[in-house]
Design a protein around this motif. Structure first.
Motif, short mmCIF file in Angstrom:
data_model
loop_
_atom_site.label_atom_id
_atom_site.label_comp_id
_atom_site.label_asym_id
_atom_site.label_seq_id
_atom_site.Cartn_x
_atom_site.Cartn_y
_atom_site.Cartn_z
N GLN A 119 36.75 -1.52 34.42
CA GLN A 119 35.35 -1.18 34.29
C GLN A 119 34.49 -2.44 34.32
OE1 GLN A 119 37.73 0.11 32.34
NE2 GLN A 119 37.56 2.32 32.49
N ALA A 145 33.93 -3.40 37.93
CA ALA A 145 32.95 -2.54 38.57
C ALA A 145 31.54 -2.97 38.17
CB ALA A 145 33.20 -1.08 38.20
N HIS A 146 31.36 -3.23 36.92
CA HIS A 146 30.07 -3.71 36.41
C HIS A 146 29.69 -5.02 37.10
CE1 HIS A 146 27.49 -5.88 33.54
NE2 HIS A 146 27.03 -4.70 33.23
N ARG A 147 30.65 -5.93 37.20
CA ARG A 147 30.41 -7.25 37.80
C ARG A 147 30.04 -7.13 39.27
NH1 ARG A 147 35.22 -11.56 37.22
NH2 ARG A 147 34.72 -12.80 39.03
N LEU A 172 33.95 2.74 41.80
CA LEU A 172 34.78 1.55 41.57
C LEU A 172 35.63 1.71 40.32
CD1 LEU A 172 32.21 -1.21 42.52
CD2 LEU A 172 34.27 -0.58 43.79
N GLU A 173 35.09 2.32 39.28
CA GLU A 173 35.88 2.56 38.08
C GLU A 173 37.06 3.48 38.38
OE1 GLU A 173 33.03 3.86 35.19
OE2 GLU A 173 32.26 1.82 34.90
N ARG A 213 23.49 3.01 42.28
CA ARG A 213 24.27 2.11 41.41
C ARG A 213 25.26 2.88 40.53
NH1 ARG A 213 22.37 -2.82 41.86
NH2 ARG A 213 20.24 -3.08 42.53
N ARG A 263 29.25 2.39 40.79
CA ARG A 263 30.02 1.95 39.63
C ARG A 263 31.10 2.98 39.28
NH1 ARG A 263 26.41 1.54 35.54
NH2 ARG A 263 25.65 -0.44 36.31
N VAL A 293 28.69 -4.48 40.87
CA VAL A 293 27.50 -3.66 41.18
C VAL A 293 26.23 -4.21 40.55
CG1 VAL A 293 26.45 -1.39 40.89
CG2 VAL A 293 28.86 -1.57 41.53
N ASP A 294 26.28 -4.60 39.29
CA ASP A 294 25.06 -4.87 38.56
C ASP A 294 24.31 -6.12 39.01
OD1 ASP A 294 25.54 -2.56 37.27
OD2 ASP A 294 26.01 -3.44 35.33
#
Length: 126
Positions: A4, A7-9, A39-40, A32, A36, A11-12
């Protein structure tokens, strides 16, 4: 870092619109939250993930950033085995002055069993 976090890295930090294509998608994702979540789900099959930046290349108004990874995965639910994969980000300016972002995976070994890979390669290469 858990999947997770990756995924955060991925997308955000993208500013402006995004467009995500990947294994199992029938159309690109542009939101977004959807990117995310995808990707998770994608990384959920990964038991141990190492993701490191590779090369960054600038050509005209386009930037390509490579990520190189190793993971222990179980594509068919069996004992996890080590695999390598690549992710390439593509950034370019769009007509409104924002940034278009594309993410491409080189992940066949992560999403298919070795038997399935052999069958696919047989169909492709004869």
């Amino acid at each position: 870092m858990e999947h997770q976090g990756h995924a955060h890295r991925l997308v955000d930090d993208v500013r402006g619109p995004l467009r995500l294509t990947g294994p199992g998608l029938t159309a690109p994702l542009t939101g977004r939250a959807e990117a995310r979540a995808y990707l998770e789900r994608f990384f959920s099959r990964v038991h141990r993930l190492d993701l490191a930046p590779g090369e960054t290349v600038h050509r005209g108004g386009v930037t390509y950033r490579e990520w190189v990874g190793t993971a222990r995965v179980s594509p068919d639910g069996s004992e996890p085995v080590p695999m390598t994969y690549g992710i390439v980000e593509r950034f370019s300016r769009n007509a409104t002055g924002g940034t278009d972002w594309n993410l491409a995976f080189e992940t066949l070994d992560l999403v298919a069993t070795q038997d399935r890979i052999r069958a696919l390669r047989g169909r492709i290469f004869g």
